[in-house]
Design a protein around this motif. Structure first.
Motif, PDB file in Angstrom:
ATOM      1  N   UNK A 219      -1.881  37.292  20.102  1.00  0.00           N
ATOM      2  CA  UNK A 219      -1.152  36.131  20.585  1.00  0.00           C
ATOM      3  C   UNK A 219      -1.611  35.756  21.993  1.00  0.00           C
ATOM      4  N   UNK A 220      -1.696  36.746  22.881  1.00  0.00           N
ATOM      5  CA  UNK A 220      -2.054  36.453  24.257  1.00  0.00           C
ATOM      6  C   UNK A 220      -3.554  36.252  24.440  1.00  0.00           C
ATOM      7  N   UNK A 221      -4.328  36.491  23.386  1.00  0.00           N
ATOM      8  CA  UNK A 221      -5.757  36.248  23.481  1.00  0.00           C
ATOM      9  C   UNK A 221      -6.071  34.776  23.693  1.00  0.00           C
ATOM     10  N   UNK A 222      -5.108  33.901  23.405  1.00  0.00           N
ATOM     11  CA  UNK A 222      -5.342  32.468  23.608  1.00  0.00           C
ATOM     12  C   UNK A 222      -5.614  32.170  25.078  1.00  0.00           C
ATOM     13  N   UNK A 223      -5.026  32.939  25.984  1.00  0.00           N
ATOM     14  CA  UNK A 223      -5.250  32.702  27.411  1.00  0.00           C
ATOM     15  C   UNK A 223      -6.675  33.060  27.814  1.00  0.00           C
ATOM     16  N   UNK A 224      -7.228  34.117  27.233  1.00  0.00           N
ATOM     17  CA  UNK A 224      -8.610  34.475  27.550  1.00  0.00           C
ATOM     18  C   UNK A 224      -9.582  33.453  26.970  1.00  0.00           C
ATOM     19  N   UNK A 225      -9.248  32.890  25.819  1.00  0.00           N
ATOM     20  CA  UNK A 225     -10.086  31.855  25.215  1.00  0.00           C
ATOM     21  C   UNK A 225      -9.998  30.579  26.046  1.00  0.00           C
TER      22      UNK A 225
ATOM     23  N   UNK B  56     -13.869  23.204  16.121  1.00  0.00           N
ATOM     24  CA  UNK B  56     -13.073  24.040  15.213  1.00  0.00           C
ATOM     25  C   UNK B  56     -12.226  25.033  16.003  1.00  0.00           C
ATOM     26  N   UNK B  57     -12.801  25.538  17.093  1.00  0.00           N
ATOM     27  CA  UNK B  57     -12.067  26.490  17.936  1.00  0.00           C
ATOM     28  C   UNK B  57     -10.863  25.846  18.611  1.00  0.00           C
ATOM     29  N   UNK B  58     -10.938  24.544  18.889  1.00  0.00           N
ATOM     30  CA  UNK B  58      -9.808  23.844  19.511  1.00  0.00           C
ATOM     31  C   UNK B  58      -8.588  23.911  18.600  1.00  0.00           C
ATOM     32  N   UNK B  59      -8.789  23.709  17.320  1.00  0.00           N
ATOM     33  CA  UNK B  59      -7.680  23.765  16.360  1.00  0.00           C
ATOM     34  C   UNK B  59      -7.051  25.161  16.373  1.00  0.00           C
ATOM     35  N   UNK B  60      -7.882  26.181  16.406  1.00  0.00           N
ATOM     36  CA  UNK B  60      -7.391  27.560  16.459  1.00  0.00           C
ATOM     37  C   UNK B  60      -6.648  27.803  17.771  1.00  0.00           C
ATOM     38  N   UNK B  61      -7.215  27.313  18.862  1.00  0.00           N
ATOM     39  CA  UNK B  61      -6.604  27.509  20.176  1.00  0.00           C
ATOM     40  C   UNK B  61      -5.247  26.812  20.271  1.00  0.00           C
ATOM     41  N   UNK B  62      -5.144  25.617  19.727  1.00  0.00           N
ATOM     42  CA  UNK B  62      -3.859  24.902  19.723  1.00  0.00           C
ATOM     43  C   UNK B  62      -2.801  25.719  18.979  1.00  0.00           C
ATOM     44  N   UNK B  63      -3.177  26.279  17.842  1.00  0.00           N
ATOM     45  CA  UNK B  63      -2.248  27.116  17.069  1.00  0.00           C
ATOM     46  C   UNK B  63      -1.830  28.341  17.879  1.00  0.00           C
ATOM     47  N   UNK B  64      -2.791  28.975  18.539  1.00  0.00           N
ATOM     48  CA  UNK B  64      -2.488  30.160  19.336  1.00  0.00           C
ATOM     49  C   UNK B  64      -1.572  29.824  20.520  1.00  0.00           C
TER      50      UNK B  64
ATOM     51  N   UNK C 290       3.860  29.838  22.895  1.00  0.00           N
ATOM     52  CA  UNK C 290       5.029  29.079  23.358  1.00  0.00           C
ATOM     53  C   UNK C 290       6.291  29.545  22.636  1.00  0.00           C
ATOM     54  N   UNK C 291       6.202  29.703  21.335  1.00  0.00           N
ATOM     55  CA  UNK C 291       7.360  30.126  20.539  1.00  0.00           C
ATOM     56  C   UNK C 291       7.803  31.535  20.941  1.00  0.00           C
ATOM     57  N   UNK C 292       6.838  32.448  21.089  1.00  0.00           N
ATOM     58  CA  UNK C 292       7.174  33.818  21.475  1.00  0.00           C
ATOM     59  C   UNK C 292       7.768  33.858  22.882  1.00  0.00           C
ATOM     60  N   UNK C 293       7.187  33.078  23.777  1.00  0.00           N
ATOM     61  CA  UNK C 293       7.693  33.019  25.149  1.00  0.00           C
ATOM     62  C   UNK C 293       9.110  32.457  25.175  1.00  0.00           C
TER      63      UNK C 293
ATOM     64  N   UNK D 148      -0.413  21.228  27.809  1.00  0.00           N
ATOM     65  CA  UNK D 148      -1.641  21.943  27.461  1.00  0.00           C
ATOM     66  C   UNK D 148      -2.079  21.602  26.039  1.00  0.00           C
ATOM     67  N   UNK D 149      -1.135  21.586  25.124  1.00  0.00           N
ATOM     68  CA  UNK D 149      -1.465  21.245  23.736  1.00  0.00           C
ATOM     69  C   UNK D 149      -1.992  19.814  23.650  1.00  0.00           C
TER      70      UNK D 149
END
Length: 86
Positions: free
Chosen positions: A1-7, A32-40, A45-48, A71-72
């Motif tokens: 989940x938090x890997x989105x910040x490193x990406x 394609x990675x943008x779509x994945x990053x948006x999901x992450x 956001x939901x977990x936070x 950001x999204x």
């Protein structure tokens, strides 16, 4: 989940470098990675939000909600601009 910040941390630079080099193959992959990053980011956001509501009062969350939403939206705009370029 938090890997989105490193990406996310270097994502803009990766896109800018691929654009400057005219590397459309790399830009297609990043698109394609943008779509994945948006999901992450949305999952983060939901977990936070869940953690926030357990530990704090509702007040103050609206600021973080705006930041996540911004950001999204910026990522969606970046994806749209790359799509148009390609």
């Amino acid at each position: 989940m938090f890997d989105c910040l490193s990406i996310k941390a270097d994502f803009r630079n990766l896109c800018a470098n691929a654009y400057r080099k005219g590397d459309k193959k790399k830009l297609k992959k990043l698109l394609k990675d943008i779509v994945i990053l948006i999901t992450k980011v949305n999952n983060l956001r939901i977990a936070h939000r869940e953690l926030w509501m357990q530990e704090r009062k509702i007040q103050g969350w609206e600021i973080l909600d705006k930041r996540y939403g911004g950001l999204i939206a910026r990522l969606e705009t970046m994806g749209s601009r790359i799509e148009r370029y390609l």
